[in-house]
Write a protein that holds these residues in place. Sequence first.
Motif, PDB file in Angstrom:
ATOM      1  N   ALA A   1      -4.942   6.324  -0.796  1.00 16.13           N
ATOM      2  CA  ALA A   1      -4.261   5.081  -0.744  1.00 16.13           C
ATOM      3  C   ALA A   1      -4.505   4.073  -1.592  1.00 16.13           C
ATOM      4  N   VAL A   2      -3.321   3.677  -2.221  1.00 11.25           N
ATOM      5  CA  VAL A   2      -3.565   2.581  -3.514  1.00 11.25           C
ATOM      6  C   VAL A   2      -2.645   1.378  -3.270  1.00 11.25           C
ATOM      7  N   ASP A   3      -2.888   0.250  -3.276  1.00 13.30           N
ATOM      8  CA  ASP A   3      -2.516  -0.918  -3.483  1.00 13.30           C
ATOM      9  C   ASP A   3      -1.589  -1.219  -4.890  1.00 13.30           C
ATOM     10  N   VAL A   4      -0.270  -1.523  -4.757  1.00  8.99           N
ATOM     11  CA  VAL A   4       0.405  -1.456  -6.025  1.00  8.99           C
ATOM     12  C   VAL A   4       1.088  -2.815  -5.728  1.00  8.99           C
ATOM     13  N   PRO A   5       1.722  -3.590  -7.169  1.00  8.74           N
ATOM     14  CA  PRO A   5       2.298  -4.839  -6.958  1.00  8.74           C
ATOM     15  C   PRO A   5       3.687  -4.596  -6.246  1.00  8.74           C
ATOM     16  N   ASP A   6       4.209  -5.541  -5.284  1.00 10.12           N
ATOM     17  CA  ASP A   6       5.373  -5.475  -4.925  1.00 10.12           C
ATOM     18  C   ASP A   6       6.392  -5.034  -5.932  1.00 10.12           C
ATOM     19  N   GLY A   7       7.455  -4.270  -5.716  1.00 10.89           N
ATOM     20  CA  GLY A   7       8.246  -3.797  -6.697  1.00 10.89           C
ATOM     21  C   GLY A   7       7.994  -2.903  -7.426  1.00 10.89           C
ATOM     22  N   ALA A   8       6.861  -2.151  -7.520  1.00 16.26           N
ATOM     23  CA  ALA A   8       6.318  -0.945  -8.212  1.00 16.26           C
ATOM     24  C   ALA A   8       6.675   0.090  -7.473  1.00 16.26           C
ATOM     25  N   ALA A   9       6.799   0.240  -6.136  1.00 23.99           N
ATOM     26  CA  ALA A   9       7.160   1.501  -5.408  1.00 23.99           C
ATOM     27  C   ALA A   9       8.685   1.246  -4.716  1.00 23.99           C
ATOM     28  N   VAL A  10       9.505   2.092  -5.132  1.00 24.71           N
ATOM     29  CA  VAL A  10      11.162   1.839  -5.004  1.00 24.71           C
ATOM     30  C   VAL A  10      11.478   3.286  -3.933  1.00 24.71           C
ATOM     31  N   ALA A  11      11.976   2.491  -2.964  1.00 25.15           N
ATOM     32  CA  ALA A  11      12.672   3.595  -2.057  1.00 25.15           C
ATOM     33  C   ALA A  11      13.948   3.991  -2.445  1.00 25.15           C
ATOM     34  N   ASP A  12      14.409   5.101  -2.224  1.00 29.92           N
ATOM     35  CA  ASP A  12      15.762   5.621  -2.571  1.00 29.92           C
ATOM     36  C   ASP A  12      16.756   5.162  -1.361  1.00 29.92           C
TER      37      ASP A  12
ATOM     38  N   ARG B   1       0.734  -1.135  -0.031  1.00 38.44           N
ATOM     39  CA  ARG B   1       0.119  -0.155   0.015  1.00 38.44           C
ATOM     40  C   ARG B   1       0.872   1.212   0.156  1.00 38.44           C
ATOM     41  N   VAL B   2       0.376   2.082  -0.800  1.00 36.32           N
ATOM     42  CA  VAL B   2       1.305   3.415  -0.875  1.00 36.32           C
ATOM     43  C   VAL B   2       0.269   4.429  -0.706  1.00 36.32           C
ATOM     44  N   TYR B   3       0.861   5.707  -0.153  1.00 39.06           N
ATOM     45  CA  TYR B   3      -0.097   6.739   0.025  1.00 39.06           C
ATOM     46  C   TYR B   3       0.573   7.793  -0.741  1.00 39.06           C
ATOM     47  N   VAL B   4      -0.521   8.289  -1.764  1.00 39.20           N
ATOM     48  CA  VAL B   4       0.067   9.463  -2.679  1.00 39.20           C
ATOM     49  C   VAL B   4      -0.546  10.805  -2.225  1.00 39.20           C
ATOM     50  N   PRO B   5       0.369  11.531  -2.004  1.00 41.07           N
ATOM     51  CA  PRO B   5      -0.087  12.986  -1.399  1.00 41.07           C
ATOM     52  C   PRO B   5      -0.630  13.831  -2.625  1.00 41.07           C
ATOM     53  N   LEU B   6      -1.717  14.717  -2.496  1.00 42.36           N
ATOM     54  CA  LEU B   6      -2.398  15.486  -3.281  1.00 42.36           C
ATOM     55  C   LEU B   6      -3.015  16.667  -2.795  1.00 42.36           C
ATOM     56  N   ALA B   7      -3.478  17.584  -3.520  1.00 36.57           N
ATOM     57  CA  ALA B   7      -4.388  18.595  -3.054  1.00 36.57           C
ATOM     58  C   ALA B   7      -5.672  18.395  -3.594  1.00 36.57           C
ATOM     59  N   LEU B   8      -6.744  19.045  -3.316  1.00 29.98           N
ATOM     60  CA  LEU B   8      -8.138  18.775  -4.151  1.00 29.98           C
ATOM     61  C   LEU B   8      -8.161  19.108  -5.370  1.00 29.98           C
ATOM     62  N   SER B   9      -7.237  20.065  -5.974  1.00 33.33           N
ATOM     63  CA  SER B   9      -7.345  20.074  -7.366  1.00 33.33           C
ATOM     64  C   SER B   9      -6.578  19.011  -7.869  1.00 33.33           C
ATOM     65  N   GLY B  10      -5.761  18.226  -7.563  1.00 36.83           N
ATOM     66  CA  GLY B  10      -5.150  17.267  -7.964  1.00 36.83           C
ATOM     67  C   GLY B  10      -6.029  15.943  -7.936  1.00 36.83           C
ATOM     68  N   LEU B  11      -6.599  15.728  -6.993  1.00 35.96           N
ATOM     69  CA  LEU B  11      -7.684  14.952  -6.752  1.00 35.96           C
ATOM     70  C   LEU B  11      -8.720  15.087  -7.893  1.00 35.96           C
ATOM     71  N   ALA B  12      -9.092  16.427  -8.203  1.00 39.94           N
ATOM     72  CA  ALA B  12     -10.181  16.578  -9.322  1.00 39.94           C
ATOM     73  C   ALA B  12      -9.333  16.056 -10.731  1.00 39.94           C
ATOM     74  N   ALA B  13      -7.981  16.498 -10.802  1.00 39.53           N
ATOM     75  CA  ALA B  13      -7.520  16.116 -12.040  1.00 39.53           C
ATOM     76  C   ALA B  13      -7.510  14.607 -12.263  1.00 39.53           C
ATOM     77  N   ALA B  14      -7.090  13.648 -11.070  1.00 36.23           N
ATOM     78  CA  ALA B  14      -7.047  12.450 -11.211  1.00 36.23           C
ATOM     79  C   ALA B  14      -8.355  11.668 -11.455  1.00 36.23           C
ATOM     80  N   HIS B  15      -9.434  12.358 -10.787  1.00 36.86           N
ATOM     81  CA  HIS B  15     -10.788  11.865 -11.153  1.00 36.86           C
ATOM     82  C   HIS B  15     -10.963  12.062 -12.523  1.00 36.86           C
TER      83      HIS B  15
END
Length: 168
Positions: A77-88, A2-16
Amino acid sequence: MRVYVPLALSGLAAAHGAGELGPGPLTAYAVTPGLREWYVSDDIEELEYAALNRAAAASLRMIAGTPDEARRRVVVAVDVPDGAAVADPDQGLSAASLGEVRIAAALPLAKAAAVHVDADDAEKDVAAAAAALGAADLGEDDARFTVDGAEDHELLWFGVQEIPQLIG
């Protein structure tokens, strides 16, 4: 994962409108080895809550950089496949990047598990925190207290189907 993507309301509207979070690469937050070491807990719910709070702090930074933006933090909050999210691995325990991950491609909004948004009554404190963020970063105690005031507000949970009402 599970990853948590930060947005603002305008970003949520664009994503929608686009049906996806993106384009990639995206910065998100997750339970990384660095976050586990910093938080010193094995409780996955506590660790995910910490990652959510890191994303909420990133959302506040987005809001602070955009004066016309609604003063409500948003995290998807989005569930992604293992390996899709990479920490530096070079970031280690850097306080600025704890839990931060990169996702190469856009994420379908239909895959989101939930949307977390500030309640209306948090707007005043979030606005004050956004205005004080620069001074807080420079170590000013009163400004840090103001930023902490926004962090005291819990983000509310919404289903993805409720996005139209949120961006209304």
